[in-house]
Scaffold this active site. Sequence first.
Site, PDB file in Angstrom:
ATOM      1  N   SER A  40      33.186  41.051  27.681  1.00 56.96           N
ATOM      2  CA  SER A  40      33.027  40.203  28.859  1.00 56.96           C
ATOM      3  C   SER A  40      31.711  39.431  28.829  1.00 56.96           C
ATOM      4  O   SER A  40      30.694  39.918  28.318  1.00 56.96           O
ATOM      5  CB  SER A  40      33.060  41.074  30.125  1.00 56.96           C
ATOM      6  OG  SER A  40      32.708  40.322  31.269  1.00 56.96           O
ATOM      7  N   GLN A  64      35.263  37.019  25.949  1.00 59.18           N
ATOM      8  CA  GLN A  64      35.767  36.421  27.188  1.00 59.18           C
ATOM      9  C   GLN A  64      34.671  35.575  27.828  1.00 59.18           C
ATOM     10  O   GLN A  64      33.528  36.015  27.977  1.00 59.18           O
ATOM     11  CB  GLN A  64      36.204  37.512  28.161  1.00 59.18           C
ATOM     12  CG  GLN A  64      36.615  37.011  29.536  1.00 59.18           C
ATOM     13  CD  GLN A  64      35.457  36.968  30.524  1.00 59.18           C
ATOM     14  OE1 GLN A  64      34.463  37.665  30.363  1.00 59.18           O
ATOM     15  NE2 GLN A  64      35.563  36.131  31.531  1.00 59.18           N
ATOM     16  N   HIS A 103      43.725  39.387  37.773  1.00 60.54           N
ATOM     17  CA  HIS A 103      42.360  39.912  37.702  1.00 60.54           C
ATOM     18  C   HIS A 103      42.293  41.350  38.246  1.00 60.54           C
ATOM     19  O   HIS A 103      41.314  41.744  38.874  1.00 60.54           O
ATOM     20  CB  HIS A 103      41.389  39.011  38.478  1.00 60.54           C
ATOM     21  CG  HIS A 103      40.029  38.924  37.849  1.00 60.54           C
ATOM     22  ND1 HIS A 103      39.648  37.897  37.020  1.00 60.54           N
ATOM     23  CD2 HIS A 103      38.943  39.735  37.917  1.00 60.54           C
ATOM     24  CE1 HIS A 103      38.402  38.070  36.630  1.00 60.54           C
ATOM     25  NE2 HIS A 103      37.959  39.191  37.149  1.00 60.54           N
ATOM     26  N   LYS A 132      43.356  33.318  30.358  1.00 59.73           N
ATOM     27  CA  LYS A 132      43.587  34.521  31.165  1.00 59.73           C
ATOM     28  C   LYS A 132      43.617  34.171  32.655  1.00 59.73           C
ATOM     29  O   LYS A 132      42.771  33.424  33.138  1.00 59.73           O
ATOM     30  CB  LYS A 132      42.476  35.539  30.895  1.00 59.73           C
ATOM     31  CG  LYS A 132      42.605  36.848  31.668  1.00 59.73           C
ATOM     32  CD  LYS A 132      41.495  37.807  31.262  1.00 59.73           C
ATOM     33  CE  LYS A 132      41.628  39.149  31.979  1.00 59.73           C
ATOM     34  NZ  LYS A 132      41.259  39.053  33.405  1.00 59.73           N
ATOM     35  N   THR A 149      38.687  32.880  31.073  1.00 52.69           N
ATOM     36  CA  THR A 149      39.185  33.323  32.369  1.00 52.69           C
ATOM     37  C   THR A 149      39.260  32.144  33.334  1.00 52.69           C
ATOM     38  O   THR A 149      38.268  31.445  33.548  1.00 52.69           O
ATOM     39  CB  THR A 149      38.298  34.431  32.946  1.00 52.69           C
ATOM     40  OG1 THR A 149      38.400  35.589  32.104  1.00 52.69           O
ATOM     41  CG2 THR A 149      38.725  34.810  34.352  1.00 52.69           C
ATOM     42  N   ARG A 159      34.989  41.668  47.454  1.00 57.02           N
ATOM     43  CA  ARG A 159      35.308  43.055  47.131  1.00 57.02           C
ATOM     44  C   ARG A 159      34.439  43.946  48.014  1.00 57.02           C
ATOM     45  O   ARG A 159      33.236  44.111  47.782  1.00 57.02           O
ATOM     46  CB  ARG A 159      35.057  43.310  45.650  1.00 57.02           C
ATOM     47  CG  ARG A 159      35.888  42.362  44.764  1.00 57.02           C
ATOM     48  CD  ARG A 159      35.262  42.061  43.446  1.00 57.02           C
ATOM     49  NE  ARG A 159      35.992  41.008  42.722  1.00 57.02           N
ATOM     50  CZ  ARG A 159      35.668  40.583  41.521  1.00 57.02           C
ATOM     51  NH1 ARG A 159      34.623  41.110  40.883  1.00 57.02           N
ATOM     52  NH2 ARG A 159      36.375  39.630  40.942  1.00 57.02           N
ATOM     53  N   ARG A 196      41.523  41.891  41.940  1.00 57.54           N
ATOM     54  CA  ARG A 196      40.152  41.719  42.423  1.00 57.54           C
ATOM     55  C   ARG A 196      39.835  40.286  42.859  1.00 57.54           C
ATOM     56  O   ARG A 196      38.700  39.988  43.207  1.00 57.54           O
ATOM     57  CB  ARG A 196      39.164  42.151  41.321  1.00 57.54           C
ATOM     58  CG  ARG A 196      39.208  43.644  41.065  1.00 57.54           C
ATOM     59  CD  ARG A 196      38.326  44.060  39.906  1.00 57.54           C
ATOM     60  NE  ARG A 196      36.919  43.794  40.114  1.00 57.54           N
ATOM     61  CZ  ARG A 196      36.107  44.533  40.864  1.00 57.54           C
ATOM     62  NH1 ARG A 196      36.588  45.572  41.519  1.00 57.54           N
ATOM     63  NH2 ARG A 196      34.832  44.238  40.970  1.00 57.54           N
ATOM     64  N   TYR A 237      33.380  33.248  31.109  1.00 51.12           N
ATOM     65  CA  TYR A 237      33.426  32.686  32.447  1.00 51.12           C
ATOM     66  C   TYR A 237      32.779  31.309  32.401  1.00 51.12           C
ATOM     67  O   TYR A 237      31.733  31.128  31.760  1.00 51.12           O
ATOM     68  CB  TYR A 237      32.668  33.558  33.445  1.00 51.12           C
ATOM     69  CG  TYR A 237      33.387  34.813  33.856  1.00 51.12           C
ATOM     70  CD1 TYR A 237      34.661  34.755  34.413  1.00 51.12           C
ATOM     71  CD2 TYR A 237      32.781  36.065  33.720  1.00 51.12           C
ATOM     72  CE1 TYR A 237      35.319  35.903  34.809  1.00 51.12           C
ATOM     73  CE2 TYR A 237      33.437  37.223  34.111  1.00 51.12           C
ATOM     74  CZ  TYR A 237      34.700  37.132  34.657  1.00 51.12           C
ATOM     75  OH  TYR A 237      35.356  38.279  35.039  1.00 51.12           O
ATOM     76  N   TYR A 294      33.414  50.134  41.580  1.00 48.90           N
ATOM     77  CA  TYR A 294      33.617  48.828  40.952  1.00 48.90           C
ATOM     78  C   TYR A 294      34.893  48.831  40.130  1.00 48.90           C
ATOM     79  O   TYR A 294      35.663  47.866  40.147  1.00 48.90           O
ATOM     80  CB  TYR A 294      32.424  48.497  40.050  1.00 48.90           C
ATOM     81  CG  TYR A 294      32.637  47.264  39.187  1.00 48.90           C
ATOM     82  CD1 TYR A 294      32.492  45.991  39.725  1.00 48.90           C
ATOM     83  CD2 TYR A 294      32.986  47.383  37.841  1.00 48.90           C
ATOM     84  CE1 TYR A 294      32.698  44.857  38.938  1.00 48.90           C
ATOM     85  CE2 TYR A 294      33.188  46.261  37.058  1.00 48.90           C
ATOM     86  CZ  TYR A 294      33.042  45.004  37.606  1.00 48.90           C
ATOM     87  OH  TYR A 294      33.254  43.894  36.836  1.00 48.90           O
TER      88      TYR A 294
END
Length: 387
Positions: free
Chosen positions: A107, A128, A276, A252, A156, A165, A279, A130, A25
């Site tokens: 995060s 951060q 990122h 970001k 973000t 991924r 990613r 999302y 990861y």
Amino acid sequence: MPTITCIEDLKRLQRHRVPRMFYDYCESGSYTEQTFRENTSDFAQIRLRQKVAVDMSNRSLAGSMIGQAVTMPVALAPVGFTGMQSANGEIKAARAAEEFGVPFTLSTMSINSVEQVAAATKKPFWFQLYVMRDEDFVDGMIARAKKAGCSALVLTLDLQILGQRHKDLKNGLSAPPKLTLRTMLNLATKVRWGLGMLGAQSRTFGNIVGHAKGVENMSSLNAWTNEQFDPRLDWSKIARIRDQWGGKLILKGILDAEDARIAADFGADAIIVSNHGGRQLDGALSAIRKLPEIVAAVGDRIEVHMDSGIRSGQDVLKALALGAKGTFIGRAYIYGLGAMGQAGVTTALEVIRKELDISLALCGERDVTALRRENLLVPKGFFDAYE
């Protein structure tokens, strides 16, 4: 205790001590991983201009990021699954950053919750966010970050849709790990990691489970996260979050000069030039290639930071010389965390500080804030090789 001379030493230790899916990861990108690789290889193309017979005494690495004093212009980036690299990983990283005098960014997809990290630290950290489809969750997360005393919100923008991924899909990445035969065989070789996890405060996403509507266990969590990243995120939604937060705001995921100008007009405190960590959009240019164009586009209207690809103090120096006011490290400190816990994060920061300090001196500078393009030797066409 092994002798650690560079970030690569920590990476080797992390690989031996952390379960395969969590190492992968950290050490992977999307699709072909071209952008992931070029984030670091492009740094290597930029050389340093050596200067001699100058006073190199009384050097200073100190600076500020969005008005916060820092011992060096390096912040710990938000990284999901950090608490799966080492038990209570977010707490360990936050404590290391606090003691070192640099910002830590938690995060949304952390294992330790914002409340757990706040209870374990003495100084404010950054959070951060999302943006999810579930606006009640987003509103609640902002309120929780405020209550925890977070001093900045890092929003973000480049994960409206999740990049594919391949390693994560093949490993069945989850927190805690799904106990397939392959996973159990790998976990059996990570005894130290497993013993640590027995005492962890949390082993799944602490900010989500029990806080998002209908998410009470692993199966409901997986269904929720697969559907929740909001593809409708636009500047009107960002404005709503800005007004609701009411504090320092960092955007970001900026990789385009036009987006940077919009962010500056928008009134954010800083932007982070980032892809990122390779990613998301594979095939995008590295962050270091895009940095000077974005700095030129916004001038002094907004603070420009840089993330993606930094593995050394020399990388930090190069980003600063190209106009960044601050930098973020993600994988570099995660290697340390997985290798040696909190001590490993501190070691990663010490490695970067030493490299930055010595390289600064040998470039003929005494103050990190005085770095400029003239300190570098850049290949012809490096920044304008693509139209």
